[in-house]
Enzyme design. Structure first.
Site, PDB file in Angstrom:
ATOM      1  N   LYS A 186      38.529  33.557  39.916  1.00 31.50           N
ATOM      2  CA  LYS A 186      37.524  34.100  40.829  1.00 31.50           C
ATOM      3  C   LYS A 186      36.964  33.114  41.850  1.00 31.50           C
ATOM      4  CE  LYS A 186      37.709  38.203  39.445  1.00 31.50           C
ATOM      5  NZ  LYS A 186      38.927  38.666  40.081  1.00 31.50           N
ATOM      6  N   TYR A 245      39.588  41.973  37.226  1.00 31.51           N
ATOM      7  CA  TYR A 245      40.593  40.973  37.554  1.00 31.51           C
ATOM      8  C   TYR A 245      41.121  41.148  38.980  1.00 31.51           C
ATOM      9  CZ  TYR A 245      44.334  37.586  36.693  1.00 31.51           C
ATOM     10  OH  TYR A 245      45.142  36.466  36.746  1.00 31.51           O
TER      11      TYR A 245
END
Length: 390
Positions: free
Chosen positions: A297, A385
């Site tokens: 991320k 995700y």
């Protein structure tokens, strides 16, 4: 010198913001304390959300990414000697991620910036933002023995955790949240085909392992290690043997080895600094937040910050509205904290913590078992995700 937006930092977030502004006709200058070659020599991750891919296209810098990047429709969770595939594409209604090295993304943005004639000043020492709480902010920096000044409307601090932007803000104006994890990642790069066409996240009694790649011929592998581990203790043979121990047999047998050409240990931490706006200074990316790499991320959060800030600046210059820049911090932090939660959750689920009790271990095993037998749980993992919407 006078410009509309002064950007500190020529990493991916600064370059992406700069090119989006340039394509929109908004003047900007980027400054960095180091040189171009140093920036391109840094090794970073490269799993891109669709939002990041779309921003690269909007910046007109995505051609090589689409030609050489590797679209991924899923990944594997390996534990208890077996693995379970998370079908990102199927669980999210057709979304996927793109594996494309951050260094290559940075190179593409640099090259496109040079083609458009936009200005980047490298080797700018002692960059300092000034008067950002007033109406006339500016930057000063030293280069070639001379102090220079850039007057501007706004300053974007894209200069990372150790940069000058956040340091310029009084500590009394910041609220910091931080968690340091009791382990790191020992990673190598090697010119070998990846063990699988998709990423493998492995939970093993000896610790976490990750099988990733940069291309069809270059692989990136990680293993969990203690924070006090010494890189000199890890020759290539020892690393390859330890990686194989932590993978299911069919994956371990498929690992192709070769000498590594990069090896490093990265500590893991979660860090958020609030707010992300101080008058006419905006913090972007690692200047405001850091996540452990488990959820892929870091770069993508920087890109979403750029999205919110760019749209706010567009509203300011084109619509004469400050609504977007006024809402920047709140909008960015809302998405940041969701990604921090996801990265923390993935880290907790996939690593072996040195102080974990037997109860903690059973909870981790139950979580993995539930995740791989519940479509609802798998869907929640998949949608985080691939990236939550902006």
């Amino acid at each position: 010198m006078r410009t509309q937006v002064a950007i500190i930092g020529s990493g991916p977030s600064g370059l992406l913001l700069g090119q989006l502004l340039t394509e929109a006709g908004i003047e900007n200058v980027i400054l960095d304390r180091v040189g171009k070659d140093y920036i391109l020599g840094r090794v970073r991750a490269g799993v891109l959300e669709e939002g990041t891919v779309n921003l690269m296209d909007q910046a007109k810098a995505g051609v090589r990414m689409h030609a050489e990047g590797l679209p991924h429709d899923g990944f594997s969770l390996a534990f208890d000697g077996r693995d379970h595939r998370i079908d990102l594409f199927g669980l999210t209604g057709g979304k996927r991620v793109m594996v494309y090295g951050q260094t290559e993304l940075t190179r593409d943005l640099m090259d496109h910036r040079e083609k458009t004639g936009a200005l980047t000043i490298y080797d700018a020492a002692d960059v300092q933002p000034h008067d950002f709480n007033g109406r006339h902010p500016c930057l000063t920096y030293n280069k070639d023995g001379t102090t220079h000044r850039i007057n501007c409307d706004f300053i974007a601090g894209c200069d990372g955790f150790h940069g000058a932007s956040r340091k310029a803000v009084p500590e009394s104006s910041l609220r910091v949240f931080e968690k340091v994890y009791p382990f790191g990642w020992l990673g190598i790069l090697a010119d070998v085909p990846p063990v699988s066409h998709e990423l493998i996240y492995a939970n093993h009694p000896r610790g976490f392992a990750l099988c990733s790649m940069r291309s069809q011929t270059r692989s990136r592998y990680y293993i969990q290690c203690p924070l006090d581990e010494k890189i000199d203790n890890w020759g290539d043979d020892r690393f390859w043997a330890e990686l194989r121990r932590r993978l299911p047999t069919h994956h371990a047998d498929a690992v192709i080895t070769a000498p590594s050409f990069e090896k490093s240990i990265a500590p893991l931490r979660s860090f958020v600094s609030e707010p992300m706006r101080f008058g006419r200074l905006f913090l972007v990316g690692d200047a405001a937040h850091i996540v452990p790499p488990t959820g892929a991320k870091g770069l993508n959060l920087a890109a979403s910050d750029v999205h919110y800030l760019f749209n706010g600046l567009i509203e300011h210059y084109q619509d004469r509205s400050n609504a977007g820049i006024d809402a920047y911090s709140e909008r960015a932090l809302s998405r940041v904290w969701k990604a921090v939660r996801f990265s923390w959750s993935m880290t907790r689920m996939m690593h072996r913590f040195p102080d974990a009790s037997d109860f903690d271990q059973k909870i981790q095993e139950a979580e993995l078992d539930y995740l791989t037998h519940s479509q609802a749980a798998a869907t929640a993992l998949a949608e985080n995700y691939v990236g939550l919407p902006y």
